[in-house]
Write an enzyme that holds these catalytic residues in place. Structure first.
Site, PDB file in Angstrom:
ATOM      1  N   TYR A  24      -6.970  17.424  20.808  1.00  0.00           N
ATOM      2  CA  TYR A  24      -5.399  17.548  20.046  1.00  0.00           C
ATOM      3  C   TYR A  24      -5.223  18.448  19.902  1.00  0.00           C
ATOM      4  CZ  TYR A  24      -7.591  12.826  18.973  1.00  0.00           C
ATOM      5  OH  TYR A  24      -7.969  11.775  18.655  1.00  0.00           O
ATOM      6  N   ASN A  75       2.868   8.626  13.658  1.00  0.00           N
ATOM      7  CA  ASN A  75       1.290   8.817  13.604  1.00  0.00           C
ATOM      8  C   ASN A  75       0.391   8.474  13.523  1.00  0.00           C
ATOM      9  OD1 ASN A  75      -0.682   9.266  15.418  1.00  0.00           O
ATOM     10  ND2 ASN A  75       0.009  11.823  16.281  1.00  0.00           N
ATOM     11  N   HIS A  81      -3.840   1.295  15.896  1.00  0.00           N
ATOM     12  CA  HIS A  81      -5.213   0.080  17.366  1.00  0.00           C
ATOM     13  C   HIS A  81      -6.104  -0.928  15.784  1.00  0.00           C
ATOM     14  CE1 HIS A  81      -5.201   3.700  20.354  1.00  0.00           C
ATOM     15  NE2 HIS A  81      -4.557   4.662  19.239  1.00  0.00           N
ATOM     16  N   ASP A  88       3.160  -5.247  10.172  1.00  0.00           N
ATOM     17  CA  ASP A  88       4.221  -5.967   9.932  1.00  0.00           C
ATOM     18  C   ASP A  88       5.150  -5.358   8.381  1.00  0.00           C
ATOM     19  OD1 ASP A  88       3.344  -8.362  10.491  1.00  0.00           O
ATOM     20  OD2 ASP A  88       1.506  -8.316   8.770  1.00  0.00           O
ATOM     21  N   HIS A 101       2.059   9.833  19.411  1.00  0.00           N
ATOM     22  CA  HIS A 101       0.903  10.556  19.769  1.00  0.00           C
ATOM     23  C   HIS A 101       0.999  11.498  20.392  1.00  0.00           C
ATOM     24  CE1 HIS A 101      -0.689   6.820  18.048  1.00  0.00           C
ATOM     25  NE2 HIS A 101       0.517   5.876  19.048  1.00  0.00           N
ATOM     26  N   SER A 103      -2.532  13.285  21.798  1.00  0.00           N
ATOM     27  CA  SER A 103      -2.997  12.689  23.321  1.00  0.00           C
ATOM     28  C   SER A 103      -2.453  11.796  23.421  1.00  0.00           C
ATOM     29  CB  SER A 103      -3.983  12.467  23.065  1.00  0.00           C
ATOM     30  OG  SER A 103      -4.366  10.989  22.327  1.00  0.00           O
ATOM     31  N   ARG A 112      -8.272   2.367  22.972  1.00  0.00           N
ATOM     32  CA  ARG A 112      -6.360   2.979  22.776  1.00  0.00           C
ATOM     33  C   ARG A 112      -5.449   2.817  23.092  1.00  0.00           C
ATOM     34  NH1 ARG A 112      -8.730   7.209  19.095  1.00  0.00           N
ATOM     35  NH2 ARG A 112     -11.147   7.814  19.731  1.00  0.00           N
TER      36      ARG A 112
HETATM   37  O1  CA2 Z   1      -3.191  10.851  20.373  1.00  0.00           O
HETATM   38  C1  CA2 Z   1      -2.716  11.248  18.613  1.00  0.00           C
HETATM   39  O2  CA2 Z   1      -2.114  11.609  17.808  1.00  0.00           O
HETATM   40  C2  CA2 Z   1      -3.582   9.953  17.931  1.00  0.00           C
HETATM   41  O3  CA2 Z   1      -3.072   9.129  17.108  1.00  0.00           O
HETATM   42  C3  CA2 Z   1      -5.139  10.227  17.623  1.00  0.00           C
HETATM   43  C4  CA2 Z   1      -6.214   9.549  16.442  1.00  0.00           C
HETATM   44  C5  CA2 Z   1      -7.006   9.075  17.751  1.00  0.00           C
HETATM   45  O4  CA2 Z   1      -7.526   7.679  16.332  1.00  0.00           O
HETATM   46  C6  CA2 Z   1      -5.215   8.289  17.834  1.00  0.00           C
HETATM   47  O5  CA2 Z   1      -6.288   7.045  19.362  1.00  0.00           O
HETATM   48  C7  CA2 Z   1      -4.157   8.809  19.329  1.00  0.00           C
HETATM   49  C8  CA2 Z   1      -6.973  11.175  15.668  1.00  0.00           C
HETATM   50  C9  CA2 Z   1      -6.894  11.517  15.184  1.00  0.00           C
HETATM   51  C10 CA2 Z   1      -7.878  11.778  14.241  1.00  0.00           C
HETATM   52  O6  CA2 Z   1      -7.334  13.463  14.588  1.00  0.00           O
HETATM   53  C11 CA2 Z   1      -8.312  14.332  14.407  1.00  0.00           C
HETATM   54  C12 CA2 Z   1      -8.159  15.787  14.567  1.00  0.00           C
HETATM   55  C13 CA2 Z   1      -9.232  16.160  14.689  1.00  0.00           C
HETATM   56  C14 CA2 Z   1     -10.105  16.819  14.203  1.00  0.00           C
HETATM   57  C15 CA2 Z   1     -10.657  15.172  14.330  1.00  0.00           C
HETATM   58  C16 CA2 Z   1      -9.673  13.854  14.790  1.00  0.00           C
END
Ligand code: CA2
Length: 149
Positions: A24, A75, A81, A88, A101, A103, A112
């Site tokens: 991230y 986001n 997911h 809705d 997103h 990533s 994902r």
């Molecule tokens: O890539 C993205 O922005 C996501 O929405 C981020 C989500 C993930 O579940 C999606 O599949 C993709 C996760 C957010 C959690 O962010 C963290 C940041 C730092 C440390 C741990 C988690």
């Protein structure tokens, strides 16, 4: 029409800049708020930038955006997911939705690859780190401009 765009962020995005920097990046959510605010200023939009770890709060904010804003950038993080409730709320929304997103979710685990949010979104931007917010604001300003025509 108002120039207000809600930018809604889901669970755990408050942890950005700490753990998992290889996925991230090192940008914090406060940095992203600033980047998004600057991008909105340049595009002539104003933003209301929020984050919650709670699904119900996200649903309430989507409903609020539908009443009070011109557009919504979301986001959904992990709820992307899993959440039929968020889908809705977005499907019921009267305003254009752009999904972002940080990533590239299609390069990651299979679970994902499916997004409930995409069903309700005008478009999806993923994989460019914090730049996805700038790109989404640019896309939103173009959408809102074309709606005026
Ligand atoms: O890539 C993205 O922005 C996501 O929405 C981020 C989500 C993930 O579940 C999606 O599949 C993709 C996760 C957010 C959690 O962010 C963290 C940041 C730092 C440390 C741990 C988690």
């Amino acid at each position: 029409m108002s120039n207000l765009v809600f930018v809604i962020n889901g669970p755990n995005l408050n942890l950005l800049g700490g753990r998992e920097p290889e996925i991230y990046g090192q940008t914090t959510l406060d940095d992203i708020r600033q980047i998004a605010t600057d991008s909105a200023d340049s595009a002539g939009l104003s933003i209301d930038f929020r984050q919650s770890n709670e699904e119900g709060a996200l649903v309430d904010w989507i409903q609020e955006a539908s009443r009070d804003a011109a557009g919504l950038i979301i986001n959904g993080a992990g709820y992307t997911h899993t959440s039929v409730a968020i889908m809705d709320a977005l499907l019921a929304s009267a305003v254009p939705v752009i999904e972002v997103h940080l990533s590239n979710i299609y390069k990651r685990e299979e679970f994902r690859h499916h997004s409930y949010i995409s069903r309700a979104a005008q478009g999806v931007i993923c994989g460019f780190g914090a730049d996805v917010y700038t790109l989404a604001i640019l896309a939103m300003s173009k959408l809102l401009e074309s709606d005026k025509a």
